[in-house]
Design a protein around this motif. Structure first.
Motif, mmCIF file in Angstrom:
data_model
loop_
_atom_site.group_PDB
_atom_site.id
_atom_site.type_symbol
_atom_site.label_atom_id
_atom_site.label_comp_id
_atom_site.label_asym_id
_atom_site.label_seq_id
_atom_site.Cartn_x
_atom_site.Cartn_y
_atom_site.Cartn_z
ATOM 1 N N UNK A 1 -3.306 0.860 6.203
ATOM 2 C CA UNK A 1 -1.975 0.232 6.145
ATOM 3 C C UNK A 1 -0.986 0.900 7.098
ATOM 4 N N UNK B 1 0.873 -1.187 0.000
ATOM 5 C CA UNK B 1 0.000 0.000 0.000
ATOM 6 C C UNK B 1 0.903 1.227 0.000
ATOM 7 N N UNK B 2 0.937 1.911 -1.115
ATOM 8 C CA UNK B 2 1.946 2.955 -1.325
ATOM 9 C C UNK B 2 1.396 4.346 -1.032
ATOM 10 N N UNK B 3 2.261 5.234 -0.533
ATOM 11 C CA UNK B 3 1.898 6.650 -0.485
ATOM 12 C C UNK B 3 1.473 7.104 -1.883
ATOM 13 N N UNK B 4 0.562 8.056 -1.927
ATOM 14 C CA UNK B 4 -0.019 8.425 -3.224
ATOM 15 C C UNK B 4 1.032 8.812 -4.263
ATOM 16 N N UNK B 5 2.035 9.592 -3.858
ATOM 17 C CA UNK B 5 3.024 10.024 -4.862
ATOM 18 C C UNK B 5 3.877 8.859 -5.352
ATOM 19 N N UNK C 1 -6.620 3.726 1.503
ATOM 20 C CA UNK C 1 -5.943 2.438 1.702
ATOM 21 C C UNK C 1 -4.759 2.607 2.657
ATOM 22 N N UNK C 2 -4.025 3.699 2.495
ATOM 23 C CA UNK C 2 -2.881 3.935 3.371
ATOM 24 C C UNK C 2 -3.320 4.234 4.801
ATOM 25 N N UNK D 1 -1.020 14.118 -1.345
ATOM 26 C CA UNK D 1 0.153 13.555 -2.022
ATOM 27 C C UNK D 1 0.659 12.292 -1.316
ATOM 28 N N UNK D 2 0.227 12.071 -0.081
ATOM 29 C CA UNK D 2 0.682 10.896 0.680
ATOM 30 C C UNK D 2 -0.510 10.038 1.106
ATOM 31 N N UNK D 3 -1.457 10.652 1.796
ATOM 32 C CA UNK D 3 -2.609 9.926 2.352
ATOM 33 C C UNK D 3 -3.525 9.387 1.262
ATOM 34 N N UNK D 4 -3.938 8.134 1.434
ATOM 35 C CA UNK D 4 -5.061 7.570 0.674
ATOM 36 C C UNK D 4 -5.890 6.784 1.680
#
Lengths: 277, 277
Positions: free
Chosen positions: B263, A266-270, B259-260, B254-257
């Motif tokens: 996670x 599960x990756x950071x959005x960027x 899904x994250x 830019x970071x948070x989603x």
């Protein structure tokens, strides 16, 4: 030398600095500048061409995450190849899997193996195991000469400069596909998304053209640039995110867990954006 | 000064070093040494007492992860308090939630607010928003004087040295509980598990005695020690891992989603162990 601060410039304008108690070994090998040092914060450390390769204190993250993610994804990984990885850390983790019958290590620089055994015994200590074959040679050539041979291949290389430059090419990934069995999996370290976004983007693009299942996962490694390290996984058949619960068995780890196996994808959005371009 | 390398010793024996193009402002305020600098790698940066507080390039990680995890966990966060956070980054993220009717910021050091507005406009630019009330004062006292007032409280403090030392005590967490409504949530930055394991262990222990739902989550912040930052969340009612799918709405990050969100609570084994001791 003894009692100084060593600085690794991780980019032209940023780096880490750490206190070195003493240098244990310095040698220009046939392939790279090899340095071993005793540090105050991280224990003994290996540097190649001035870059941190591993430290006694945080090595477990990298080695566990390279080994266990593909090895739990494959239902029966009997025959495993490690390209690079002369410090022996990935091999140590590979051997925690009872299914593995043979683990072959091919590192181009025998000096890395020799001095890791001497100064990083907790990392390199399993290189003499009966299930392990250590070869000093060119991993690129070994891959080119192998066919339908391995269940899992792990590329534990340096950055794409110096001896490892061939290990970041589409031709290498094609060779890996040929060297793997029809349901094989490979994983390669892929640097970090903060400073090497283009590299990650390119590797994802190249691997996707060859492997039907291509994904990126990350782990936190404090002594590596940005503290966030990326790994590319390419798989012919098995999805690392569809591992059956019963496949996981207890192993002794400090970073990897079966829950983290999934969460690390599960990756950071960027970062996610880099894999979708 | 101009054209030098600045080194932050993150421990006695390890640190980061970065190229500074020029110092923008240096001032010993009533509370701390405030420094603003233009750096080559990270853009403009704020340092307090020699420690990196934020940089234009990587600030989004910290600010998004402080704000969005509790704000999506709470079903209707109307009244929000930020303790510290004078750079305005958390406030900027808070305002992305349309449910928020009022966001109060209490920072002890008005100079942080003043110079963030001047030199970090992309971070501090929302402090003038109509939904925001900025107070220069002691967050500990503000909490002590508040009762049943807030839906979400975010503690965006410095390390537990200097002006923030009271913000890492059990008395403070008890005050937060009182200041929150009966279904309130708080989050606090909790340093990093590599160098401050004892702190994380203690905060988890203290918060668990007061909040029925206490958890730890992490994010990768390259300019912070170890690159892995920890956040403690304490909640009276809502579980951050049981957020209903429909609660999430699109926000620009830019970071948070979403899904994250989940996670980030899956911890490396050695970090998980800290929360269970």
């Amino acid at each position: 030398m003894a009692g100084f601060w060593y600085t690794e410039k991780q980019t032209d304008n940023f780096g880490i600095t750490l206190k070195v108690n003493k240098t244990l070994h310095t040698e220009q090998t046939d392939f790279q500048l090899l340095e071993m040092a005793e540090t105050e914060e991280w224990g003994n450390m290996l540097f190649l061409d001035g870059m941190v390769m591993t430290s006694e204190r945080d090595e477990f993250v990298y080695h566990e995450m390279v080994a266990h993610v593909p090895l739990f994804t494959h239902p029966n990984p009997e025959n495993v190849l490690v390209v690079g990885g002369g410090d022996g850390g990935v091999i140590r983790e590979v051997l925690k899997h009872p299914q593995v019958k043979k683990a072959t290590l091919v590192d181009i620089d025998g000096k890395v193996i020799e001095y890791s055994k001497k100064y990083l015994p907790t990392i390199a200590g399993k290189l003499e195991d009966a299930r392990v074959e250590v070869m000093v040679g060119d991993g690129f050539l070994h891959i080119a000469e192998s066919e339908n041979a391995y269940d899992v291949i792990m590329v534990d290389s340096t950055e794409p400069v110096g001896p490892a430059v061939n290990l970041f090419t589409k031709g290498f990934y094609a060779g890996i596909s040929k060297a793997l069995k029809e349901d094989g999996i490979f994983v390669a370290q892929s640097d970090n998304p903060w400073f090497k976004a283009d590299l990650i983007r390119q590797v994802q693009k190249d691997v996707k053209e060859i492997f039907p299942i291509t994904k990126l996962y990350t782990a936190n490694i404090p002594t590596y640039p940005s503290g966030l390290w990326a790994f590319t996984i390419g798989s012919k058949k098995y999805d690392p995110l569809a591992v059956k619960e019963e496949r996981f068995h207890d192993i002794d780890t400090k970073y990897y867990t079966k829950e983290l196996h999934n969460a690390s994808f599960v990756l950071p959005k960027f970062v996610k954006d880099l894999t979708e371009e």
